[in-house]
Design a protein around this motif. Structure first.
Motif, PDB file in Angstrom:
ATOM      1  N   SER A 163       0.852  -1.185   0.000  1.00  8.45           N
ATOM      2  CA  SER A 163       0.000   0.000   0.000  1.00  8.45           C
ATOM      3  C   SER A 163       0.882   1.227   0.000  1.00  8.45           C
ATOM      4  O   SER A 163       2.077   1.135   0.249  1.00  8.45           O
ATOM      5  CB  SER A 163      -0.886   0.017   1.246  1.00  8.45           C
ATOM      6  OG  SER A 163      -1.843  -0.992   1.169  1.00  8.45           O
ATOM      7  N   GLY A 164       0.280   2.356  -0.254  1.00  7.89           N
ATOM      8  CA  GLY A 164       1.103   3.557  -0.257  1.00  7.89           C
ATOM      9  C   GLY A 164       0.285   4.792  -0.007  1.00  7.89           C
ATOM     10  O   GLY A 164      -0.948   4.755   0.048  1.00  7.89           O
ATOM     11  N   MET A 165       0.985   5.893   0.144  1.00 12.21           N
ATOM     12  CA  MET A 165       0.350   7.184   0.370  1.00 12.21           C
ATOM     13  C   MET A 165       0.872   8.161  -0.676  1.00 12.21           C
ATOM     14  O   MET A 165       2.080   8.224  -0.928  1.00 12.21           O
ATOM     15  CB  MET A 165       0.712   7.710   1.754  1.00 12.21           C
ATOM     16  CG  MET A 165       0.250   6.788   2.872  1.00 12.21           C
ATOM     17  SD  MET A 165       0.765   7.396   4.486  1.00 12.21           S
ATOM     18  CE  MET A 165       2.432   6.776   4.569  1.00 12.21           C
ATOM     19  N   THR A 166      -0.041   8.892  -1.266  1.00 17.27           N
ATOM     20  CA  THR A 166       0.362   9.972  -2.166  1.00 17.27           C
ATOM     21  C   THR A 166       0.283  11.268  -1.389  1.00 17.27           C
ATOM     22  O   THR A 166      -0.760  11.597  -0.833  1.00 17.27           O
ATOM     23  CB  THR A 166      -0.577  10.061  -3.383  1.00 17.27           C
ATOM     24  OG1 THR A 166      -0.748   8.764  -3.934  1.00 17.27           O
ATOM     25  CG2 THR A 166       0.014  10.981  -4.431  1.00 17.27           C
ATOM     26  N   GLY A 167       1.391  11.982  -1.350  1.00 19.27           N
ATOM     27  CA  GLY A 167       1.402  13.240  -0.594  1.00 19.27           C
ATOM     28  C   GLY A 167       2.462  14.160  -1.155  1.00 19.27           C
ATOM     29  O   GLY A 167       2.718  14.167  -2.366  1.00 19.27           O
ATOM     30  N   LEU A 168       3.108  14.896  -0.269  1.00 20.01           N
ATOM     31  CA  LEU A 168       4.116  15.863  -0.697  1.00 20.01           C
ATOM     32  C   LEU A 168       5.515  15.275  -0.534  1.00 20.01           C
ATOM     33  O   LEU A 168       5.819  14.656   0.474  1.00 20.01           O
ATOM     34  CB  LEU A 168       4.041  17.130   0.157  1.00 20.01           C
ATOM     35  CG  LEU A 168       2.800  17.997  -0.033  1.00 20.01           C
ATOM     36  CD1 LEU A 168       2.660  18.974   1.125  1.00 20.01           C
ATOM     37  CD2 LEU A 168       2.890  18.753  -1.346  1.00 20.01           C
ATOM     38  N   ILE A 169       6.341  15.458  -1.534  1.00 22.17           N
ATOM     39  CA  ILE A 169       7.773  15.193  -1.377  1.00 22.17           C
ATOM     40  C   ILE A 169       8.462  16.533  -1.552  1.00 22.17           C
ATOM     41  O   ILE A 169       8.253  17.231  -2.554  1.00 22.17           O
ATOM     42  CB  ILE A 169       8.289  14.172  -2.389  1.00 22.17           C
ATOM     43  CG1 ILE A 169       7.582  12.834  -2.193  1.00 22.17           C
ATOM     44  CG2 ILE A 169       9.793  13.990  -2.226  1.00 22.17           C
ATOM     45  CD1 ILE A 169       8.124  11.728  -3.051  1.00 22.17           C
ATOM     46  N   VAL A 170       9.254  16.897  -0.568  1.00 19.51           N
ATOM     47  CA  VAL A 170       9.743  18.276  -0.482  1.00 19.51           C
ATOM     48  C   VAL A 170      11.241  18.287  -0.256  1.00 19.51           C
ATOM     49  O   VAL A 170      11.767  17.453   0.474  1.00 19.51           O
ATOM     50  CB  VAL A 170       9.026  18.984   0.704  1.00 19.51           C
ATOM     51  CG1 VAL A 170       9.684  20.292   1.014  1.00 19.51           C
ATOM     52  CG2 VAL A 170       7.565  19.182   0.389  1.00 19.51           C
ATOM     53  N   ASN A 171      11.925  19.206  -0.893  1.00 15.01           N
ATOM     54  CA  ASN A 171      13.320  19.467  -0.579  1.00 15.01           C
ATOM     55  C   ASN A 171      13.329  20.521   0.523  1.00 15.01           C
ATOM     56  O   ASN A 171      13.061  21.697   0.284  1.00 15.01           O
ATOM     57  CB  ASN A 171      14.060  19.963  -1.821  1.00 15.01           C
ATOM     58  CG  ASN A 171      15.536  20.140  -1.576  1.00 15.01           C
ATOM     59  OD1 ASN A 171      15.950  20.582  -0.506  1.00 15.01           O
ATOM     60  ND2 ASN A 171      16.341  19.807  -2.567  1.00 15.01           N
ATOM     61  N   SER A 172      13.620  20.084   1.759  1.00 10.80           N
ATOM     62  CA  SER A 172      13.400  20.975   2.892  1.00 10.80           C
ATOM     63  C   SER A 172      14.302  22.194   2.859  1.00 10.80           C
ATOM     64  O   SER A 172      14.021  23.191   3.504  1.00 10.80           O
ATOM     65  CB  SER A 172      13.603  20.210   4.202  1.00 10.80           C
ATOM     66  OG  SER A 172      14.864  19.580   4.186  1.00 10.80           O
ATOM     67  N   LYS A 173      15.395  22.124   2.086  1.00 13.61           N
ATOM     68  CA  LYS A 173      16.247  23.310   1.988  1.00 13.61           C
ATOM     69  C   LYS A 173      15.660  24.324   1.024  1.00 13.61           C
ATOM     70  O   LYS A 173      15.692  25.523   1.263  1.00 13.61           O
ATOM     71  CB  LYS A 173      17.629  22.887   1.451  1.00 13.61           C
ATOM     72  CG  LYS A 173      18.677  22.944   2.496  1.00 13.61           C
ATOM     73  CD  LYS A 173      20.044  23.254   1.974  1.00 13.61           C
ATOM     74  CE  LYS A 173      21.034  22.845   3.058  1.00 13.61           C
ATOM     75  NZ  LYS A 173      21.802  21.673   2.731  1.00 13.61           N
ATOM     76  N   LEU A 174      15.135  23.841  -0.102  1.00 11.53           N
ATOM     77  CA  LEU A 174      14.642  24.759  -1.133  1.00 11.53           C
ATOM     78  C   LEU A 174      13.211  25.197  -0.868  1.00 11.53           C
ATOM     79  O   LEU A 174      12.789  26.269  -1.299  1.00 11.53           O
ATOM     80  CB  LEU A 174      14.711  24.089  -2.512  1.00 11.53           C
ATOM     81  CG  LEU A 174      16.105  23.665  -2.975  1.00 11.53           C
ATOM     82  CD1 LEU A 174      15.995  22.897  -4.277  1.00 11.53           C
ATOM     83  CD2 LEU A 174      16.973  24.883  -3.174  1.00 11.53           C
ATOM     84  N   ALA A 175      12.429  24.356  -0.191  1.00 10.44           N
ATOM     85  CA  ALA A 175      11.006  24.682   0.015  1.00 10.44           C
ATOM     86  C   ALA A 175      10.608  24.314   1.429  1.00 10.44           C
ATOM     87  O   ALA A 175       9.796  23.423   1.642  1.00 10.44           O
ATOM     88  CB  ALA A 175      10.145  23.941  -1.006  1.00 10.44           C
ATOM     89  N   PRO A 176      11.170  24.989   2.432  1.00 11.89           N
ATOM     90  CA  PRO A 176      10.933  24.566   3.814  1.00 11.89           C
ATOM     91  C   PRO A 176       9.499  24.726   4.276  1.00 11.89           C
ATOM     92  O   PRO A 176       9.059  24.033   5.177  1.00 11.89           O
ATOM     93  CB  PRO A 176      11.878  25.472   4.626  1.00 11.89           C
ATOM     94  CG  PRO A 176      12.134  26.642   3.740  1.00 11.89           C
ATOM     95  CD  PRO A 176      12.049  26.172   2.335  1.00 11.89           C
ATOM     96  N   ASN A 177       8.751  25.658   3.643  1.00 14.10           N
ATOM     97  CA  ASN A 177       7.439  25.987   4.202  1.00 14.10           C
ATOM     98  C   ASN A 177       6.271  25.349   3.466  1.00 14.10           C
ATOM     99  O   ASN A 177       5.141  25.806   3.601  1.00 14.10           O
ATOM    100  CB  ASN A 177       7.244  27.510   4.194  1.00 14.10           C
ATOM    101  CG  ASN A 177       8.252  28.175   5.110  1.00 14.10           C
ATOM    102  OD1 ASN A 177       8.541  27.660   6.178  1.00 14.10           O
ATOM    103  ND2 ASN A 177       8.798  29.282   4.650  1.00 14.10           N
ATOM    104  N   VAL A 178       6.535  24.315   2.711  1.00 15.34           N
ATOM    105  CA  VAL A 178       5.430  23.673   2.004  1.00 15.34           C
ATOM    106  C   VAL A 178       4.865  22.567   2.878  1.00 15.34           C
ATOM    107  O   VAL A 178       5.532  21.586   3.179  1.00 15.34           O
ATOM    108  CB  VAL A 178       5.924  23.075   0.664  1.00 15.34           C
ATOM    109  CG1 VAL A 178       4.838  22.264   0.000  1.00 15.34           C
ATOM    110  CG2 VAL A 178       6.382  24.190  -0.251  1.00 15.34           C
ATOM    111  N   HIS A 179       3.628  22.753   3.346  1.00 11.53           N
ATOM    112  CA  HIS A 179       3.007  21.739   4.183  1.00 11.53           C
ATOM    113  C   HIS A 179       1.636  21.322   3.701  1.00 11.53           C
ATOM    114  O   HIS A 179       1.075  20.348   4.168  1.00 11.53           O
ATOM    115  CB  HIS A 179       2.878  22.257   5.628  1.00 11.53           C
ATOM    116  CG  HIS A 179       4.213  22.460   6.279  1.00 11.53           C
ATOM    117  ND1 HIS A 179       4.989  21.426   6.730  1.00 11.53           N
ATOM    118  CD2 HIS A 179       4.925  23.590   6.514  1.00 11.53           C
ATOM    119  CE1 HIS A 179       6.113  21.910   7.233  1.00 11.53           C
ATOM    120  NE2 HIS A 179       6.109  23.212   7.111  1.00 11.53           N
ATOM    121  N   SER A 180       1.094  22.100   2.784  1.00 13.65           N
ATOM    122  CA  SER A 180      -0.252  21.803   2.299  1.00 13.65           C
ATOM    123  C   SER A 180      -0.199  21.761   0.782  1.00 13.65           C
ATOM    124  O   SER A 180       0.684  22.347   0.163  1.00 13.65           O
ATOM    125  CB  SER A 180      -1.205  22.902   2.762  1.00 13.65           C
ATOM    126  OG  SER A 180      -2.248  23.066   1.829  1.00 13.65           O
TER     127      SER A 180
END
Lengths: 383, 293, 289
Positions: A163-180
């Motif tokens: 099973s899996g989850m589709t969500g956000l994959i984020v580069n925390s250095k380039l886009a630290p504030n993406v949560h939604s």
């Protein structure tokens, strides 16, 4: 001379056309025109132990560790060919459909497709029911919340692979504030955002961020959300839509925040520790990829033996630790306490109810609604 | 007497025996499929069951839905052809007139890169043009693109890819044409005209026209239907008509719409080819003068 | 003093103008050299990446030099299977298309017959058709007939698009061909078949080989038409397309480099053979006395 030539030319042209029409008259039966559809008689596979012979499995890429197939072969004496040629549900369906319509599987005993595709294939009569006698481990160890999905309430024709989850994959250095998911539409990330070509992942996620429940959404909701995406493409916000190839762009640093699949984040993290999976604030999309038996599958006994084999927690453990997706098998956690203690509380492999409290399952679309929505979405992909 | 007639008959039939199998193959697997594509384009129905129904509205539906991608394909292809011409002509000229002993080596150097797989070449460009790669950094520091600009997922990248991948189709016919030129004509022109530039413009260039036009055609037409460059080097807004056709056939299985689009593309390209043949003759398409038999 | 003043600026000027003149004269060659360098850039990258040593699963960035993958280029069974299939397909397609194409070329160049013009068009038009249309039309036909897609449909498609290119190559070789040798043979009593076998074929052989080489390269490299007509069969380019999404293994770059090197060598060999054949028979009519 020229008029004679022209006359002759006309005769040749006419003759060719006539020949073509004659050829056309002997059109094909069993072709794409005037064919019937629908499950005439859905067979059930027969499990006749002991498993032996050859087995061919089609699966998604990078979904299994190196040793499981050879260990299975050693344990059972089966000779397994494992091919990774499922890259996209729709493309796989388009490739397989002409064969499946004729009751053939192209040599495959089993393949793995996502929930909605399994249901679609079953409705067309392209799948066999599984003989429960061959999969006692599945009956015993399948996690409770996967036992009665809406598309296959008795698990007649599908057994979850992972099973899996589709969500956000984020580069925390380039886009630290993406949560939604809505943060992906923030102009400061223009051109650094990608989304999935999978209709039933991308659109429901964006719908959830706007407060719409994907499983009760109307066709108009779908089309409105698709319109929102179309505008994001036109403004240059979304760089492109991808399948598995978002991994390349993330690894290169060409994008900073994307919609992606949970297991990939772990593999990307190995090369770049800044990359991480983030559960969107409005929740993720839950899905399973399922092992199914196609019509005309040779050696269904060996296929069922394989299903049974991977549902033994000891055999499932290396698969789970390799691909970091949600394991559908009970008992793996206990094994990890001894072998991989750092993974025991990994929310990506063992998500708690709290972690996934806002998540939805992939919605179902069919018939005319499916065709309309698919066409609109594909229009956005090929803007 | 009878023997003579048999021999004469045999001689008349020989070309047909030679021609037959190959032409038959082309008719069966090039011409006839066009008919089937046309037929599929007039079907109605829902997958997987379609019926032939003279559904001409498929064409208007599909052309209004995807006119942007059609026009974009023509634009990219035209740009790639022009840029390719600007690169290929001087290169072909250099090889033909200044090559000397190195002619074959230079031709080899030009053609050999295209013996790697098309896909890998394009993927190599995707790596080379990556946002954090050498090329983009250099372009940023030279001011060719903005500080946070990129090359991938823009029209420029797709056009660059198309230009590169179709370069040999442009170079070879032009080279063949230049190579065949009678050098004494150019000598005479240089004697007659004041500068070598004039000699070039008035003699060399016009005489190399067949090759130039052939190269242009062999670049423009296939490039219009290409979708690999757009897929790997482009973004969501760079889709060409080939991408749509591929998606409709191989992903959405919407065969009537797919066939209608493909048939339209083919008709447009055939029209261009026929206009060209009308003006230049069919042999010229192979970059040669009309030969006498 | 006057002469001194006049000499100085002239010397400075001539150095500058000399450089400029040299540049103008060699502009074309410099441009050509730059163009060739440009064309070789991706090749350099491909060869370089065959020595890459990726740490994780993905092979997107340069991570280190290693020869170890060159020692095991065929470890990935799916890749090797796809390569073998492509080689088999290309070999068969080359064989069939070269035979058919050479026959057509002979007919077109040497005989005038009813239907010659139409045949000419029929040969040339596929080369000027977008590949997506070729693939789509074949797929349409196969769909309507309900045929199973696989090796056979691939072979049909590959032969189809190779024939035209073989014809073009062999034809250009035939056009400058000196018939006097054949006539001499026939005067000496040879029948047409022997003449063909012993005189014509050896002399046009380099052209036939060149056509075959072109057909082979086209077939091995083909993606678009194969994508439409392969069904579930995987050729080498189709494998790469699937692999591109998750990182192409180093082995693909290695195999691509090997194919590249092999074709370059084959081309050099063909050109060398052609030079030999040229010396055996006068090919350029204008060189006749």
């Amino acid at each position: 001379m020229t008029s004679k030539r022209r006359f002759r030319g006309l005769i040749v042209a006419g003759g060719t056309l006539a020949a073509a029409i004659v050829l056309a008259a002997c059109g094909g039966s069993g072709g794409i025109e005037n064919s019937s559809s629908g499950p005439a008689n859905v067979q059930t596979a027969k499990y006749t132990p002991p498993p032996s012979g050859d087995l061919t499995i089609s699966n998604w890429p990078l979904y299994i560790d190196k040793n499981t197939v050879s260990n299975f072969d050693k344990a059972t004496g089966v000779n397994t060919t494992y091919i990774e040629d499922v890259n996209d549900n729709q493309e796989f369906f388009a490739k397989m459909q002409p064969l499946l319509a004729k009751g053939q599987s192209g040599g495959r005993s089993m393949f793995v497709v996502t929930d909605w595709m399994a249901k679609k294939m079953y409705d067309f009569g392209y799948l066999q029911k599984i003989d429960k006698a061959g999969i006692p481990n599945v009956t015993a160890n399948l996690r409770d919340n996967l036992k009665h999905p809406s598309f296959d309430p008795n698990r007649d024709f599908s057994v979850p692979w992972q099973s899996g989850m589709t969500g956000l994959i984020v580069n925390s250095k380039l886009a630290p504030n993406v949560h939604s998911i809505n943060d992906l539409f923030d102009p400061q990330y223009k051109g650094k955002v990608e989304m999935l070509t999978e209709l039933r992942d991308t659109v429901p996620l964006v719908m959830k961020a706007d407060g719409i429940d994907p499983n009760t959404a109307t066709q108009q909701d779908w089309l409105d959300t698709i319109d929102k995406l179309k505008q994001a493409v036109a403004s240059g916000q979304i760089r492109r839509f991808t399948g598995n190839d978002y991994t390349r762009d993330m690894a290169n640093g060409d994008v900073s925040a994307i919609i992606g699949w949970s297991g990939d984040a772990v593999q990307l993290q190995a090369d770049n520790p800044d990359i991480q999976f983030r559960m969107p604030t409005q929740g993720c999309i839950l899905w399973s990829d399922n092992m199914v038996l196609p019509v005309g599958a040779p050696n269904t006994t060996a296929a069922e033996a394989f299903m049974n084999y991977v549902y033994d927690p000891h055999n499932q453990a290396p698969i789970a630790s390799y691909n970091s997706y949600v394991t559908p098998v009970d008992g793996v956690r206990e094994i990890f306490q001894k072998t991989n203690p750092d993974l025991v509380n990994d929310p990506l492999i063992f998500p708690t109810a709290d972690y996934t409290k806002n998540c939805s399952t992939q919605p179902n679309l069919s018939g005319q609604e499916e065709q309309t929505v698919t066409r609109a979405f594909e229009g956005v992909l090929n803007s | 007497m009878r023997n003579q007639r048999i021999v004469a008959l045999r001689r008349r039939l020989i070309p047909y025996f030679l021609l037959g199998p190959g032409i038959l193959w082309l008719i069966l697997f090039f011409v006839v499929p066009m008919y089937y594509m046309g037929r599929l384009s007039l079907d109605t129905g829902v997958f997987p069951s379609f019926q032939f129904n003279w559904q001409f509205s498929n064409y208007s539906d599909v052309l209004s839905a995807y006119d942007t991608q059609f026009i974009r394909a023509f634009e990219y292809s035209a740009a790639a052809t022009v840029i390719g011409l600007l690169i290929a002509y001087p290169l072909a000229y250099a090889i033909a007139f200044r090559g000397g002993r190195w002619k074959n080596a230079m031709l080899l150097a030009v053609i050999a890169p295209f013996f790697t797989t098309y896909l890998i070449r394009t993927l190599a460009w995707e790596t080379i043009l990556s946002d954090n790669g050498f090329v983009v950094h250099t372009m940023q520091s030279l001011g060719l693109i903005s500080g946070d600009g990129r090359v991938l997922a823009t029209s420029g990248a797709v056009i660059a890819g198309l230009t590169y991948n179709f370069l040999p189709f442009m170079i070879l016919p032009i080279y063949a044409s230049l190579e065949r030129l009678d050098r004494s004509l150019i000598e005479a022109a240089k004697d007659l005209y004041s500068s070598s530039r004039q000699a070039f413009l008035r003699v060399t260039l016009p005489l190399s026209m067949p090759g130039l036009v052939a190269g242009t055609l062999l670049t423009f037409i296939p490039a219009t239907g290409d979708y690999i460059n757009a897929q790997f080097l482009g973004g969501a807004q760079q889709s060409m008509i080939g991408n749509v056709i591929q998606s409709l056939y191989l992903k959405q299985t919407d065969y009537p719409a797919a066939a209608a689009l493909s048939f339209t593309l083919m008709a447009a390209m055939l029209a261009i080819v026929f206009i060209y043949i009308r003006f230049a003759g069919s042999e010229a398409l192979m970059g040669e003068e009309v030969e006498s038999t | 003093m006057e002469a001194h003043a006049a000499a100085l600026p002239r010397r400075r000027q001539s150095a500058g103008t000399r450089a400029w003149k040299w540049l103008k004269e060699h502009a074309v060659v410099i441009y050509g050299a730059l163009a060739i360098a440009y064309m070789l850039i991706p090749i350099a990258l491909i060869i370089a990446f065959s020595f890459n040593d990726p740490a994780g699963k993905f092979n997107f960035t340069w991570q280190g030099f290693t020869l170890s993958h060159w020692a095991h280029p065929f470890v990935i069974s799916e890749l090797t299977d796809a390569l073998l299939l492509s080689l088999r397909l290309a070999a068969l397609a080359t064989l069939i298309s070269t035979v058919l194409g050479t026959m057509i070329a002979l007919a077109l160049v040497r005989y005038d017959f009813f239907g010659r013009r139409a045949s000419n068009y029929l040969i040339v038009i596929p080369t000027a058709t977008p590949e997506v249309v070729l693939g789509a039309s074949l797929l349409s036909m196969f769909l309507i007939y309900g045929l199973s897609l696989g090796f056979t449909t691939l072979l049909i498609a590959h032969v189809m698009f190779c024939i035209s290119f073989v014809v073009i190559v062999v034809r250009s070789r035939l056009i400058g061909f000196d018939r006097s040798l054949e006539e001499a043979a026939q005067d000496l009593g040879a029948d047409p078949i022997t003449t063909f076998r012993k005189i014509t074929l050896p002399l046009i052989w380099p052209g036939v080989i060149a056509g075959a080489l072109l057909a082979f390269a086209l077939s091995i490299d083909d993606f678009v038409v194969s994508n439409f007509t392969a069904g579930t069969t995987v050729t080498f380019p189709l494998y790469i397309f699937g692999a591109a999404q998750r990182g192409i293994p180093v082995q693909v770059y290695i195999i691509a480099t090997m194919l590249f090197a092999t074709t370059v060598l084959a081309m050099i060999f063909t050109v060398w053979q052609q030079r030999r054949a040229d010396r055996l028979a006068s090919v350029r009519p204008e060189q006749e006395v």
